[in-house]
Design a protein around this motif. Structure first.
Motif, PDB file in Angstrom:
ATOM      1  N   ASP A  17       0.935  -1.326  -0.029  1.00 34.01           N
ATOM      2  CA  ASP A  17       0.001   0.003   0.039  1.00 34.01           C
ATOM      3  C   ASP A  17       0.937   1.229   0.087  1.00 34.01           C
ATOM      4  O   ASP A  17       1.606   1.422   0.810  1.00 34.01           O
ATOM      5  N   THR A  61       0.344   4.165   1.044  1.00 30.23           N
ATOM      6  CA  THR A  61       0.391   4.880   2.450  1.00 30.23           C
ATOM      7  C   THR A  61       1.488   4.160   3.307  1.00 30.23           C
ATOM      8  O   THR A  61       2.093   4.940   3.997  1.00 30.23           O
ATOM      9  N   VAL A  80       5.033   5.068   2.212  1.00 33.01           N
ATOM     10  CA  VAL A  80       5.112   6.507   2.837  1.00 33.01           C
ATOM     11  C   VAL A  80       5.574   6.604   4.091  1.00 33.01           C
ATOM     12  O   VAL A  80       6.686   7.367   4.687  1.00 33.01           O
ATOM     13  N   ASN A  81       4.656   5.873   4.927  1.00 29.51           N
ATOM     14  CA  ASN A  81       4.854   5.875   6.412  1.00 29.51           C
ATOM     15  C   ASN A  81       6.261   5.264   7.175  1.00 29.51           C
ATOM     16  O   ASN A  81       6.792   5.755   8.028  1.00 29.51           O
ATOM     17  N   ARG A 131       7.392  15.444   3.859  1.00 33.57           N
ATOM     18  CA  ARG A 131       6.116  14.576   3.786  1.00 33.57           C
ATOM     19  C   ARG A 131       6.010  14.640   2.035  1.00 33.57           C
ATOM     20  O   ARG A 131       5.662  13.488   1.681  1.00 33.57           O
ATOM     21  N   GLU A 180       6.302  11.402  -0.494  1.00 29.94           N
ATOM     22  CA  GLU A 180       5.082  11.038  -1.164  1.00 29.94           C
ATOM     23  C   GLU A 180       5.413  10.903  -2.700  1.00 29.94           C
ATOM     24  O   GLU A 180       5.115   9.820  -3.490  1.00 29.94           O
TER      25      GLU A 180
END
Ligand SMILES: [Mn+2]
Ligand SMILES: [Mn+2]
Ligand SMILES: [Zn+2]
Ligand SMILES: [Zn+2]
Lengths: 151, 151
Positions: free
Chosen positions: A2, A4, A7-8, A26, A30
């Motif tokens: 995923d 997201t 990115v995390n 951030r 991304e």
DNA sequence: TCTTGTATTGAAAATGATTTTCAATTACAA
DNA sequence: TTGTAATTGAAAATCATTTTCAATACAAGA
């Protein structure tokens, strides 16, 4: 995985390295984590300002440098200019690049051992690194002209 | 081949391409045809002024560009910066570079056909070029410290 | 939550590499 | 030898990258 989560994961990596998680970082993370193409600093800057309007080019340079230190992105050399950055693939991989649209497709499975072994014994060099890149045209860019209107 | 012959061959190539043979060009050609290392514009400029004191950096850029067009030298990409130029080797060859002293040793005999064929059918790309470079330490740079005083 | 120390930010200036401009010079064909 | 177009190099312009620095904002701790 995923997007997201990736990115995390990158932001966690930054934090573990003693960095703070900020809005400009951030935005850059991304972009880089999500791009299937290698991007240069100016491209990251332009694309990044869509997400974070005040983004400075200096911050782009600094963040890309840090991401490279962490091994999350790496520098890609291209025939024209160099200095583009691409998210790092897992494991030992090399790159296949589309010379038309810039798409990058990592591939594994090269076995250069026989070659490097032979070259080492022929030349007396101790070989400890290799670069391999393939260039071509991706399936999408090979489409006939009649289908181009679909893009 | 005799170094002087190579230089004359390069100058002939220049002339055939409609260029004039001038002292600055001769100085640069002698340097590039004779160097076993890849040289950047500034290096060519500095070394070249020994031969031709009034040499301008602009002329170095212009001449290197022309030699590249003629296929006599080619751009080499290195981990740090790119934009270095090296005399072109005969036939299909790749480069083995010493990361310590910069020595370049061309080698032949890579057979990437099986690999590119597999990658092409796996990805749908039409592959039409490949880059391969090996990095290591040359025999001279591997000498033990005790013999370094001989240099 | 509020305070505080410090990492981070972005504008501006500095630096470095490469390109463009242009008037003077030079190679070389006639 | 002469004429002409290619070439040269200084200087300026441009473009990429780095440095400086005062203002800001994250995040650890009260
Ligand atoms: Mn490999
Ligand atoms: Mn090859
Ligand atoms: Zn493509
Ligand atoms: Zn060496």
């Amino acid at each position: 995985m995923d997007p997201t989560l990736i990115v995390n994961h990158w932001l966690d990596q930054l934090q573990s390295a003693g960095c703070r998680v900020t809005a400009p970082r951030r935005a850059i993370v991304e972009l880089m984590a999500g791009s299937p193409r290698a991007l240069g600093p100016i491209e990251v800057y332009d694309l990044g300002r869509a997400e974070h309007p005040g983004l400075g080019l200096v911050t782009v340079y600094r963040t890309l440098e840090k991401l490279e230190e962490l091994g999350l992105v790496e520098r890609v050399h291209l025939p024209d200019g160099c200095h583009r950055y691409l998210r790092t693939a897992d494991g030992h991989q090399h790159l296949l690049l589309c010379t038309s649209c810039g798409l990058v497709q990592p591939f594994a499975g090269d076995d250069l051992e026989p070659l490097t072994g032979k070259v080492a014994s022929d030349t007396g060099f101790a070989i400890n690194e290799h670069w391999l890149q393939l260039f071509g045209t991706c399936p999408n860019c090979r489409k006939p002209i009649s289908t181009l209107s679909e893009s």
